[in-house]
Design a protein around this motif. Structure first.
Motif, PDB file in Angstrom:
ATOM      1  N   ASP A   1      49.578  38.913   8.733  1.00  0.00           N
ATOM      2  CA  ASP A   1      50.126  40.280   8.338  1.00  0.00           C
ATOM      3  C   ASP A   1      49.211  41.398   8.967  1.00  0.00           C
ATOM      4  OD1 ASP A   1      51.763  38.809   6.256  1.00  0.00           O
ATOM      5  OD2 ASP A   1      49.973  38.648   4.912  1.00  0.00           O
ATOM      6  N   ILE A   2      47.872  41.156   9.073  1.00  0.00           N
ATOM      7  CA  ILE A   2      47.121  42.117   9.527  1.00  0.00           C
ATOM      8  C   ILE A   2      47.329  42.354  11.120  1.00  0.00           C
ATOM      9  CG2 ILE A   2      44.679  43.104  10.067  1.00  0.00           C
ATOM     10  CD1 ILE A   2      45.367  43.354   7.413  1.00  0.00           C
ATOM     11  N   LEU A   3      47.649  41.207  11.727  1.00  0.00           N
ATOM     12  CA  LEU A   3      48.139  41.126  13.137  1.00  0.00           C
ATOM     13  C   LEU A   3      49.245  41.899  13.366  1.00  0.00           C
ATOM     14  CD1 LEU A   3      47.012  37.568  14.774  1.00  0.00           C
ATOM     15  CD2 LEU A   3      46.306  39.687  15.280  1.00  0.00           C
ATOM     16  N   ALA A   4      50.412  41.493  12.280  1.00  0.00           N
ATOM     17  CA  ALA A   4      51.667  42.159  12.724  1.00  0.00           C
ATOM     18  C   ALA A   4      51.699  43.667  12.333  1.00  0.00           C
ATOM     19  CB  ALA A   4      52.590  41.561  11.387  1.00  0.00           C
ATOM     20  N   LEU A   5      50.694  44.079  11.522  1.00  0.00           N
ATOM     21  CA  LEU A   5      50.667  45.600  11.106  1.00  0.00           C
ATOM     22  C   LEU A   5      50.054  46.304  12.392  1.00  0.00           C
ATOM     23  CD1 LEU A   5      49.021  46.016   7.663  1.00  0.00           C
ATOM     24  CD2 LEU A   5      51.203  47.166   8.751  1.00  0.00           C
ATOM     25  N   GLY A   6      49.000  45.576  13.005  1.00  0.00           N
ATOM     26  CA  GLY A   6      48.453  45.977  14.195  1.00  0.00           C
ATOM     27  C   GLY A   6      49.177  46.258  15.425  1.00  0.00           C
ATOM     28  N   VAL A   7      50.083  45.051  15.817  1.00  0.00           N
ATOM     29  CA  VAL A   7      50.643  45.033  16.922  1.00  0.00           C
ATOM     30  C   VAL A   7      51.898  45.910  16.626  1.00  0.00           C
ATOM     31  CG1 VAL A   7      52.410  43.267  18.205  1.00  0.00           C
ATOM     32  CG2 VAL A   7      50.125  42.791  17.414  1.00  0.00           C
ATOM     33  N   GLY A   8      52.445  45.897  15.634  1.00  0.00           N
ATOM     34  CA  GLY A   8      53.633  46.701  15.284  1.00  0.00           C
ATOM     35  C   GLY A   8      53.320  48.369  15.415  1.00  0.00           C
ATOM     36  N   THR A   9      52.053  48.536  14.784  1.00  0.00           N
ATOM     37  CA  THR A   9      51.665  50.077  15.010  1.00  0.00           C
ATOM     38  C   THR A   9      51.158  50.366  16.557  1.00  0.00           C
ATOM     39  OG1 THR A   9      51.033  50.065  12.829  1.00  0.00           O
ATOM     40  CG2 THR A   9      50.359  51.944  13.981  1.00  0.00           C
ATOM     41  N   ILE A  10      50.580  49.512  17.102  1.00  0.00           N
ATOM     42  CA  ILE A  10      49.872  49.851  18.452  1.00  0.00           C
ATOM     43  C   ILE A  10      51.154  49.734  19.474  1.00  0.00           C
ATOM     44  CG2 ILE A  10      48.465  49.222  20.507  1.00  0.00           C
ATOM     45  CD1 ILE A  10      46.724  48.031  18.121  1.00  0.00           C
TER      46      ILE A  10
ATOM     47  N   THR B   1      39.527  38.240   7.554  1.00  0.00           N
ATOM     48  CA  THR B   1      40.730  38.698   8.047  1.00  0.00           C
ATOM     49  C   THR B   1      40.750  40.003   9.054  1.00  0.00           C
ATOM     50  OG1 THR B   1      41.549  37.786   5.997  1.00  0.00           O
ATOM     51  CG2 THR B   1      42.983  39.490   7.178  1.00  0.00           C
ATOM     52  N   MET B   2      39.899  41.091   8.436  1.00  0.00           N
ATOM     53  CA  MET B   2      40.022  42.425   9.287  1.00  0.00           C
ATOM     54  C   MET B   2      39.617  42.166  10.774  1.00  0.00           C
ATOM     55  SD  MET B   2      41.500  43.855   6.964  1.00  0.00           S
ATOM     56  CE  MET B   2      41.545  45.418   7.966  1.00  0.00           C
ATOM     57  N   PRO B   3      38.257  41.667  11.102  1.00  0.00           N
ATOM     58  CA  PRO B   3      38.022  41.417  12.469  1.00  0.00           C
ATOM     59  C   PRO B   3      39.002  40.636  13.314  1.00  0.00           C
ATOM     60  CG  PRO B   3      35.982  40.893  11.106  1.00  0.00           C
ATOM     61  CD  PRO B   3      37.290  41.073  10.133  1.00  0.00           C
ATOM     62  N   ARG B   4      39.600  39.604  12.634  1.00  0.00           N
ATOM     63  CA  ARG B   4      40.504  38.881  13.504  1.00  0.00           C
ATOM     64  C   ARG B   4      41.792  39.678  13.610  1.00  0.00           C
ATOM     65  NH1 ARG B   4      40.063  33.056   9.975  1.00  0.00           N
ATOM     66  NH2 ARG B   4      37.863  32.568  10.835  1.00  0.00           N
ATOM     67  N   GLY B   5      42.214  40.480  12.584  1.00  0.00           N
ATOM     68  CA  GLY B   5      43.467  41.335  12.785  1.00  0.00           C
ATOM     69  C   GLY B   5      43.337  42.529  13.947  1.00  0.00           C
ATOM     70  N   ILE B   6      42.084  43.251  13.637  1.00  0.00           N
ATOM     71  CA  ILE B   6      41.761  44.348  14.483  1.00  0.00           C
ATOM     72  C   ILE B   6      41.870  43.971  15.828  1.00  0.00           C
ATOM     73  CG2 ILE B   6      40.396  46.244  14.959  1.00  0.00           C
ATOM     74  CD1 ILE B   6      39.599  46.172  11.797  1.00  0.00           C
ATOM     75  N   ILE B   7      40.876  43.032  16.287  1.00  0.00           N
ATOM     76  CA  ILE B   7      40.558  42.475  17.630  1.00  0.00           C
ATOM     77  C   ILE B   7      41.653  41.777  18.164  1.00  0.00           C
ATOM     78  CG2 ILE B   7      39.056  41.297  19.086  1.00  0.00           C
ATOM     79  CD1 ILE B   7      36.871  42.087  17.274  1.00  0.00           C
ATOM     80  N   GLY B   8      42.479  40.869  17.378  1.00  0.00           N
ATOM     81  CA  GLY B   8      43.552  40.208  18.044  1.00  0.00           C
ATOM     82  C   GLY B   8      44.686  40.830  18.039  1.00  0.00           C
ATOM     83  N   SER B   9      44.987  42.018  17.500  1.00  0.00           N
ATOM     84  CA  SER B   9      46.311  42.781  17.616  1.00  0.00           C
ATOM     85  C   SER B   9      45.873  43.587  18.912  1.00  0.00           C
ATOM     86  CB  SER B   9      46.410  43.863  16.461  1.00  0.00           C
ATOM     87  OG  SER B   9      45.402  44.538  16.222  1.00  0.00           O
ATOM     88  N   LEU B  10      44.620  44.054  19.165  1.00  0.00           N
ATOM     89  CA  LEU B  10      44.503  44.959  20.426  1.00  0.00           C
ATOM     90  C   LEU B  10      44.726  44.062  21.745  1.00  0.00           C
ATOM     91  CD1 LEU B  10      43.549  47.630  21.371  1.00  0.00           C
ATOM     92  CD2 LEU B  10      41.081  46.908  21.107  1.00  0.00           C
ATOM     93  N   VAL B  11      44.122  42.688  21.608  1.00  0.00           N
ATOM     94  CA  VAL B  11      44.238  41.962  22.728  1.00  0.00           C
ATOM     95  C   VAL B  11      45.622  41.725  23.101  1.00  0.00           C
ATOM     96  CG1 VAL B  11      43.921  39.538  23.631  1.00  0.00           C
ATOM     97  CG2 VAL B  11      42.078  40.941  22.495  1.00  0.00           C
ATOM     98  N   ILE B  12      46.490  41.465  22.029  1.00  0.00           N
ATOM     99  CA  ILE B  12      48.169  41.135  22.239  1.00  0.00           C
ATOM    100  C   ILE B  12      48.726  42.577  23.017  1.00  0.00           C
ATOM    101  CG2 ILE B  12      50.052  40.756  20.968  1.00  0.00           C
ATOM    102  CD1 ILE B  12      48.490  39.159  18.918  1.00  0.00           C
ATOM    103  N   ALA B  13      48.232  43.639  22.260  1.00  0.00           N
ATOM    104  CA  ALA B  13      48.816  44.814  22.773  1.00  0.00           C
ATOM    105  C   ALA B  13      48.250  45.094  24.459  1.00  0.00           C
ATOM    106  CB  ALA B  13      48.450  45.945  22.025  1.00  0.00           C
TER     107      ALA B  13
END
Length: 475
Positions: A31-40, A261-273
């Motif tokens: 969910d955190i990954l989706a939030l990050g990727v969805g917003t970035i 959850t938070m480190p994985r979601g924040i850094i993971g979403s940035l890498v995907i973006a």
């Protein structure tokens, strides 16, 4: 208590743990990954690469994206440690309140508030423009009075933007469990559309469009073009694309097992973006000469039609419209949690910090929805867009440098998290400097707007926030 002591009084982190403990922890890593990727990866991925290539970089737009990602990545490490150590609603506002004191937390939070208000209005207007362009070939056209901001091209109100923001507000107010399911599905759909564009577009790339990769530097009406000067100007524009991880951190009080959850979601979403942005950039300038993107609001559609794939262009643009809802969801969630935090601490009226019987901060959701609709109705985005980048960079500088005093308190009154920013204290200092360099690269108008917004914030703090704040008061 004198003024200086009041400004620097710090909140006990245990108070935030107790206050935010009423919020429901329901967000998982996906969910955190989706939030990050969805917003970035929001509206900007479909528009910004072509615009930056035409205005500043030429084919080297991918370099600007990578450099901006490095700067954002340094800050993302700081955000990851902060959200693991202090998983509180309000992200930078709450953290700086604990680390540096009430006034500095207010400055950081006030700077972020500009981002959320304006970015919500911007994405709403972008969604509206793309939707209207999509239905135009069918002969459906809204009158100008219902298509543009007040006083802009005969506009009174952008009705599609208002309806979109209101729908997202209703969704978010019904709880993050339902929101996460919708967000996850939309993000998957949007990523598929981006990959479809990359795969189809890659078949039509011409090597000659990459030559010269870094054009010769010269000045234009838009500022620097070509050379490393143009690439630097591109970084300042592009950095906006990577700010979505703050919206992720703002929801850390509702994450399950936030230390992981938070480190994985924040850094993971940035890498995907980063991977998606660089891929789209290379395909765009490879298919169509970058000069043709000047003034074009839909470069992805232009590139696909140029390559002989008009049907794919319609498919990708249709998904892009629905995909913009992911950014609206992410920013509504984050902005409402920031406003909730202000109300929770008495910095703004306390009703904003109330939660309903289902433990949802819906007064704050209502407040950010109304504010975004008013801003989107009264102001054309071009007049206030500069505040988004300036405000966010100010918050980034605070969070980056705050890692240094945070380390001294971890394991004492603040949780000692399992994730820590590597190469301490070098990376926190580099993250601060990187944000400062990008801030200095913004034009003078951005800095003037930031100063005006800061002055308004200081006035509100001195006349209301400081008098009603509960920071540092024994509970």
């Amino acid at each position: 208590m004198n003024l200086w002591k009041k400004m620097n009084r710090k909140e006990d982190p245990r108070v935030y743990e107790n206050k935010d403990g009423h919020l429901v922890r329901s967000l998982k890593v996906r969910d955190i990954l989706a939030l990050g990727v969805g917003t970035i990866v929001s509206a900007s991925i479909f528009t910004l690469p072509g615009e930056v290539a035409a205005m500043h970089t030429g084919p080297a737009v991918a370099i600007s994206f990578i450099l901006a990602a490095i700067a954002a990545g340094l800050v993302a490490f700081a955000y990851a440690e902060m959200s693991a150590a202090m998983p509180f609603a309000g992200s930078a506002y709450s953290w700086i309140n604990v680390i540096f004191g009430e006034f500095w937390g207010w400055v950081a939070g006030w700077a972020l508030l500009a981002e959320y208000f304006i970015a919500l209005a911007f994405v709403g207007s972008g969604l509206s423009a793309n939707f209207r362009a999509l239905i135009a070939p069918l002969g459906w056209k809204l009158p100008a009075s219902l298509s543009n901001a007040f006083g802009t091209d005969g506009g009174i109100v952008d009705i599609i933007s208002i309806v979109s923001i209101a729908l997202v507000s209703i969704l978010v107010s019904n709880g993050l469990g339902k929101v996460a399911r919708v967000e996850n599905a939309l993000v998957v759909l949007k990523v598929i559309a981006i990959l479809l564009f990359v795969v189809v577009g890659a078949t039509a790339i011409k090597h000659s469009n990459f030559v010269p990769f870094i054009p010769k530097y010269h000045e234009t009406a838009n500022g620097s073009f070509g050379g490393w000067q143009g690439i630097y100007a591109g970084v300042a524009m592009i950095f906006l694309s990577y700010i979505g991880f703050d919206s992720v951190a703002a929801n850390s009080a509702e994450a399950i097992d936030p230390e992981k959850t938070m480190p994985r979601g924040i850094i993971g979403s940035l890498v995907i973006a980063v991977i998606l942005f660089v891929s789209v950039s290379l395909v765009l300038v490879g298919v169509v000469p970058y000069q043709k993107y000047a003034g074009n609001a839909e470069p992805v559609g232009l590139a696909l039609r140029y390559a002989g794939h008009p049907v794919v262009a319609v498919i990708v643009q249709t998904i892009a419209v629905f995909g913009m809802f992911t950014a609206l969801i992410g920013m509504t969630m984050a902005g409402s949690r920031l406003i909730y935090s202000f109300g929770r601490d008495g910095m703004l009226p306390k009703w904003l910090g109330k939660i309903d019987k289902d433990h949802r901060p819906n007064n704050a959701v209502l407040a950010i929805t109304v504010a975004a609709i008013i801003i989107g109705t009264l102001f054309p985005f071009s007049a206030i867009s500069q505040l988004v980048s300036a405000g966010t960079l100010i918050a980034f500088m605070f969070v980056s440098i705050a890692i240094i005093p945070l380390r001294k308190r971890e394991g004492n009154d603040i949780v000692d998290p399992s994730f820590k920013m590597p190469l301490y204290p070098i990376l926190p200092i580099l993250a601060f400097l990187a944000s400062l360099v990008v801030f200095l690269g913004l034009d003078i108008q951005a800095k003037v707007y930031a100063l005006a917004w800061f002055i308004i914030g200081v006035i509100i703090y001195l006349t209301y926030g400081m008098r009603h704040s509960t920071t540092g008061i024994k509970k």
